[in-house]
Design a protein around this motif. Structure first.
Motif, short mmCIF file in Angstrom:
data_model
loop_
_atom_site.label_atom_id
_atom_site.label_comp_id
_atom_site.label_asym_id
_atom_site.label_seq_id
_atom_site.Cartn_x
_atom_site.Cartn_y
_atom_site.Cartn_z
N HIS A 87 0.81 -1.22 0.00
CA HIS A 87 0.00 0.00 0.00
C HIS A 87 0.85 1.27 0.00
CE1 HIS A 87 0.98 -0.93 4.16
NE2 HIS A 87 0.73 0.33 4.48
N LEU A 88 2.14 1.14 0.30
CA LEU A 88 3.03 2.30 0.32
C LEU A 88 3.75 2.51 -1.01
CD1 LEU A 88 4.75 1.91 3.82
CD2 LEU A 88 2.79 3.35 3.22
N SER A 89 3.67 1.54 -1.89
CA SER A 89 4.46 1.59 -3.11
C SER A 89 3.63 2.08 -4.29
CB SER A 89 5.06 0.21 -3.42
OG SER A 89 6.08 0.32 -4.39
N VAL A 90 4.24 2.07 -5.46
CA VAL A 90 3.60 2.47 -6.71
C VAL A 90 3.91 1.41 -7.76
CG1 VAL A 90 3.79 4.93 -6.17
CG2 VAL A 90 5.62 3.80 -7.46
N PRO A 91 3.13 1.33 -8.84
CA PRO A 91 3.49 0.42 -9.92
C PRO A 91 4.88 0.76 -10.46
CG PRO A 91 1.24 1.20 -10.18
CD PRO A 91 1.84 2.01 -9.07
N PHE A 92 5.68 -0.26 -10.73
CA PHE A 92 7.06 -0.01 -11.16
C PHE A 92 7.54 -1.12 -12.08
CE2 PHE A 92 7.55 -2.86 -7.62
CZ PHE A 92 8.66 -3.62 -7.90
N ALA A 93 8.65 -0.83 -12.75
CA ALA A 93 9.33 -1.82 -13.58
C ALA A 93 10.81 -1.74 -13.27
CB ALA A 93 9.08 -1.56 -15.07
N GLY A 94 11.37 -2.87 -12.84
CA GLY A 94 12.79 -2.90 -12.54
C GLY A 94 13.63 -2.91 -13.81
N PRO A 95 14.93 -2.72 -13.68
CA PRO A 95 15.81 -2.73 -14.84
C PRO A 95 15.67 -4.01 -15.66
CG PRO A 95 16.99 -1.96 -12.89
CD PRO A 95 15.67 -2.46 -12.41
N GLY A 96 15.44 -3.86 -16.96
CA GLY A 96 15.35 -5.01 -17.86
C GLY A 96 14.01 -5.70 -17.90
N ASP A 97 13.03 -5.24 -17.12
CA ASP A 97 11.72 -5.89 -17.09
C ASP A 97 10.79 -5.19 -18.10
OD1 ASP A 97 9.31 -7.08 -16.53
OD2 ASP A 97 9.55 -7.00 -14.35
N ASP A 98 10.91 -5.57 -19.37
CA ASP A 98 10.17 -4.90 -20.43
C ASP A 98 8.66 -5.10 -20.32
OD1 ASP A 98 12.50 -3.93 -21.47
OD2 ASP A 98 12.71 -5.47 -23.01
N VAL A 127 9.00 10.22 -18.68
CA VAL A 127 8.79 9.66 -20.01
C VAL A 127 7.31 9.38 -20.21
CG1 VAL A 127 11.10 8.70 -20.23
CG2 VAL A 127 9.33 7.34 -19.15
N ARG A 128 6.86 9.46 -21.46
CA ARG A 128 5.43 9.38 -21.77
C ARG A 128 5.02 8.12 -22.50
NH1 ARG A 128 2.49 13.00 -18.79
NH2 ARG A 128 3.50 15.05 -18.75
N SER A 129 5.99 7.30 -22.92
CA SER A 129 5.64 6.09 -23.65
C SER A 129 6.70 5.03 -23.41
CB SER A 129 5.53 6.37 -25.15
OG SER A 129 6.81 6.67 -25.69
N ALA A 130 6.30 3.77 -23.64
CA ALA A 130 7.26 2.67 -23.49
C ALA A 130 8.39 2.80 -24.50
CB ALA A 130 6.54 1.34 -23.67
N GLU A 131 8.08 3.30 -25.68
CA GLU A 131 9.11 3.47 -26.71
C GLU A 131 10.14 4.50 -26.26
OE1 GLU A 131 5.64 1.61 -28.19
OE2 GLU A 131 5.83 3.60 -27.26
N GLU A 132 9.66 5.59 -25.67
CA GLU A 132 10.58 6.61 -25.18
C GLU A 132 11.45 6.05 -24.06
OE1 GLU A 132 10.42 11.12 -23.16
OE2 GLU A 132 8.56 10.11 -23.81
N ALA A 133 10.86 5.25 -23.19
CA ALA A 133 11.62 4.65 -22.09
C ALA A 133 12.67 3.68 -22.62
CB ALA A 133 10.68 3.94 -21.13
N GLN A 134 12.29 2.87 -23.59
CA GLN A 134 13.21 1.87 -24.13
C GLN A 134 14.35 2.49 -24.92
OE1 GLN A 134 10.31 -0.50 -26.17
NE2 GLN A 134 9.87 -1.77 -24.38
N ALA A 135 14.17 3.73 -25.36
CA ALA A 135 15.21 4.40 -26.14
C ALA A 135 16.26 5.08 -25.26
CB ALA A 135 14.58 5.44 -27.06
N LEU A 136 16.05 5.07 -23.93
CA LEU A 136 17.01 5.73 -23.06
C LEU A 136 18.36 5.03 -23.09
CD1 LEU A 136 14.85 6.40 -19.85
CD2 LEU A 136 15.65 8.09 -21.50
N PRO A 137 19.46 5.78 -23.15
CA PRO A 137 20.78 5.17 -23.03
C PRO A 137 20.92 4.50 -21.66
CG PRO A 137 20.93 7.44 -23.80
CD PRO A 137 19.52 7.24 -23.35
#
Length: 359
Positions: A87-98, A127-137
């Motif tokens: 209940h204290l957290s937020v939805p998230f994606a760890g490194p490499g979890d596409d 970031v506003r889209s998965a594509e934008e996120a995946q393009a990050l260096p």
């Protein structure tokens, strides 16, 4: 290292790369162990893990290394919260979890990308889209979190045997790139009920991460009666928050944070101000053309500190981290609202004037 920058009470100085685990282990065994230190302590982010590592070797009081790592690694902290206090957290994606990353979109507020072990607001992006996120260096070094709206606060706490005392709460303001621009203590935007929620959430977080002893600095957001954890650290807050604690509570927070393994505890005294704020100056990138004078007075408040870190003719870069700010001031007053009005009157984004020299 120049001798003149050493404090007078330094008896011995050793230089080694404490970020190198093997070097830290060797230093603890070969240099520290024969001297039998009572404690190894760090109040800076990069020194937390080495201090815990060396304390474990020496057997001195410290936060266990596994706990320090769970607090420093933002992805690991999220996984612990998901298991123990969701209940204290937020939805998230760890490194490499596409797959988890794709589930974060679309989002009404966007998604925050932050380095898993970053500090000082460095490298944080919206970031506003998965594509934008995946393009990050170096995408595999980022944690992605659903952006949480609401007011942001930070909590200074002190723990003894798993009992968490709330030392102080501050209201936080941020500017471009999520860089912190002000801290107000006590917060003006928290009523009694919300403050109880924030304090309870902090205690639940520290329990979940198994922090039992020492200081902590925790950042949270409050929106529509809900509290969400942003991040936490087993150290005092930066940005001069320790000065705000001293001004408003009389507690020497730096001394406590350094001396807790030796039994030093937060002892409330008489603060010199009912409220205080640290505000940081910012300016657009370019060449500095003018710097405002320190105000002689402020309406309803006092100016306790004034620092400008640039000179006319110097350059100001983009605001990417705390290190890109151009100065700061500390104001004190009879109430949080008085300090807030004084900060607004000060015009922290007008202290340094720049000229864009790019043609």
């Amino acid at each position: 290292m120049r001798p003149e920058i050493l404090r007078d009470d330094v008896d011995e100085l050793f230089s080694f790369d404490y970020r190198d685990e093997s070097a830290a282990r060797s230093f603890a065994a070969q240099v520290l162990q024969p001297r039998r230190p009572a404690a190894v302590v760090s109040v800076t982010e990069d020194g937390l893990e080495p201090a815990a590592l060396m304390s474990g070797i020496l057997g001195t009081p410290a936060v266990p290394l596994a706990v320090v790592r769970a607090m420093r690694d933002k992805a690991k902290m999220r996984r612990v919260l998901l298991e123990r206090a969701p209940h204290l957290s937020v939805p998230f994606a760890g490194p490499g979890d596409d797959k988890a990353l794709e589930r974060l979109f679309p989002s009404a507020y966007g998604v925050i990308a932050k380095p898993v072990s970053g500090t000082a607001s460095s490298g944080i992006l919206l970031v506003r889209s998965a594509e934008e996120a995946q393009a990050l260096p170096a995408r595999d070094q980022y944690l992605f979190e659903a952006f949480v709206p609401g007011a942001e606060f930070s909590v200074e706490s002190f723990s003894v045997d798993g009992v968490h005392e709330i030392v102080a709460v501050a209201e936080k303001s941020t500017g471009g790139g999520f860089v912190e621009t002000a801290h107000l203590m006590p917060p003006a935007a928290l009523d009694g009920t919300a403050r109880v929620q924030v304090e309870q959430a902090t205690r639940e977080l520290l329990d979940a991460l198994e922090l039992r002893d020492g200081p902590a600095h925790t950042e949270l957001k409050v929106h529509d009666g809900t509290v969400r954890v942003i991040e936490t650290h087993n150290r005092p807050g930066g940005d001069g928050i320790a000065d705000l604690v001293a001004l408003t509570t009389g507690i020497d927070w730096r001394r406590v944070s350094l001396g807790w393994p030796l039994g030093v505890r937060p002892t409330r005294g008489t603060g010199t101000a009912a409220a205080a704020a640290n505000v940081f100056f910012t300016a657009p990138p370019g060449r500095v053309t003018a710097i405002a004078d320190r105000p002689a007075t402020l309406p309803g408040a006092d100016l306790a500190r004034w620092e400008v870190d640039v000179v006319v003719g110097g350059r100001v870069g983009e605001l990417h981290s705390s290190g890109d700010r151009v100065g700061m001031a500390t104001v004190t007053g009879p109430s949080s609202e008085a300090c807030r009005r004084a900060v607004a009157e000060l015009g922290p984004d007008t202290i340094v004037t720049t000229e864009d020299t790019v043609q």
